[in-house]
Enzyme design. Structure first.
Site, mmCIF file in Angstrom:
data_model
loop_
_atom_site.group_PDB
_atom_site.id
_atom_site.type_symbol
_atom_site.label_atom_id
_atom_site.label_comp_id
_atom_site.label_asym_id
_atom_site.label_seq_id
_atom_site.Cartn_x
_atom_site.Cartn_y
_atom_site.Cartn_z
ATOM 1 N N CYS A 25 25.911 -0.451 -51.203
ATOM 2 C CA CYS A 25 26.048 -0.556 -49.822
ATOM 3 C C CYS A 25 27.515 -0.678 -49.277
ATOM 4 O O CYS A 25 27.859 0.068 -48.463
ATOM 5 C CB CYS A 25 25.294 -1.956 -49.355
ATOM 6 S SG CYS A 25 26.049 -3.622 -49.977
ATOM 7 N N HIS A 77 25.434 -7.957 -48.295
ATOM 8 C CA HIS A 77 24.872 -6.740 -48.131
ATOM 9 C C HIS A 77 25.715 -6.047 -46.673
ATOM 10 O O HIS A 77 25.919 -7.081 -45.810
ATOM 11 C CB HIS A 77 23.300 -6.309 -47.712
ATOM 12 C CG HIS A 77 22.965 -5.293 -47.692
ATOM 13 N ND1 HIS A 77 22.744 -4.228 -48.774
ATOM 14 C CD2 HIS A 77 22.378 -4.497 -46.606
ATOM 15 C CE1 HIS A 77 22.287 -3.110 -48.344
ATOM 16 N NE2 HIS A 77 22.104 -3.383 -46.895
ATOM 17 N N HIS A 89 22.267 2.189 -44.045
ATOM 18 C CA HIS A 89 22.691 1.390 -45.362
ATOM 19 C C HIS A 89 22.161 1.912 -46.700
ATOM 20 O O HIS A 89 21.296 2.663 -46.504
ATOM 21 C CB HIS A 89 22.433 0.037 -45.404
ATOM 22 C CG HIS A 89 21.073 -0.361 -45.077
ATOM 23 N ND1 HIS A 89 20.212 -1.090 -45.990
ATOM 24 C CD2 HIS A 89 20.104 0.164 -44.210
ATOM 25 C CE1 HIS A 89 18.903 -1.323 -45.498
ATOM 26 N NE2 HIS A 89 18.886 -0.547 -44.591
#
Length: 118
Positions: A25, A77, A89
């Protein structure tokens, strides 16, 4: 931004990855912010969070970073806000994809947003 999303679309997720073969990510946000906005980012989601200016969810703009707590560390994240509560993402479940901030999974794990584009 849409061209960058198209370029990376479907790239599988792997921790520590940073190529079109597999990416995580924070490497994804680093690459897109560099290539689309000419903005350098740190390598990890936590560092990206630490180095961005907080933004309220109602003030989100295209290119803002959205941060989540999915495991371990407090910020684990990160994605890039697109429009209409959608963010792009690199997810463990489906690689590079678009998700909705209002989805129950993401809503429960949302930790804030940050702006790095001045």
């Amino acid at each position: 931004l849409l061209r960058a999303i198209d370029y990376w679309w479907g790239t599988r997720y792997c921790l520590g990855g940073s190529t079109t073969n597999c990416i995580d990510c924070s490497a994804f946000t680093l690459a897109v912010m560099r290539d689309v906005y000419n903005v350098p980012l740190a390598r990890t989601a936590q560092e990206q969070y630490n180095n961005s200016d907080r933004v309220e969810v109602e003030d989100l703009k295209e290119g803002d970073l959205v941060f989540f707590h999915t495991s371990g560390r407090s910020i684990s994240h990160v994605g890039i806000y697109v429009i209409n509560n959608k963010f792009v993402h690199a997810a463990t479940s489906g690689g590079v994809m678009v998700s909705d901030l209002n989805d129950k999974y993401w809503q429960a794990r949302y930790k804030g947003a940050g702006r790095v584009i001045k």
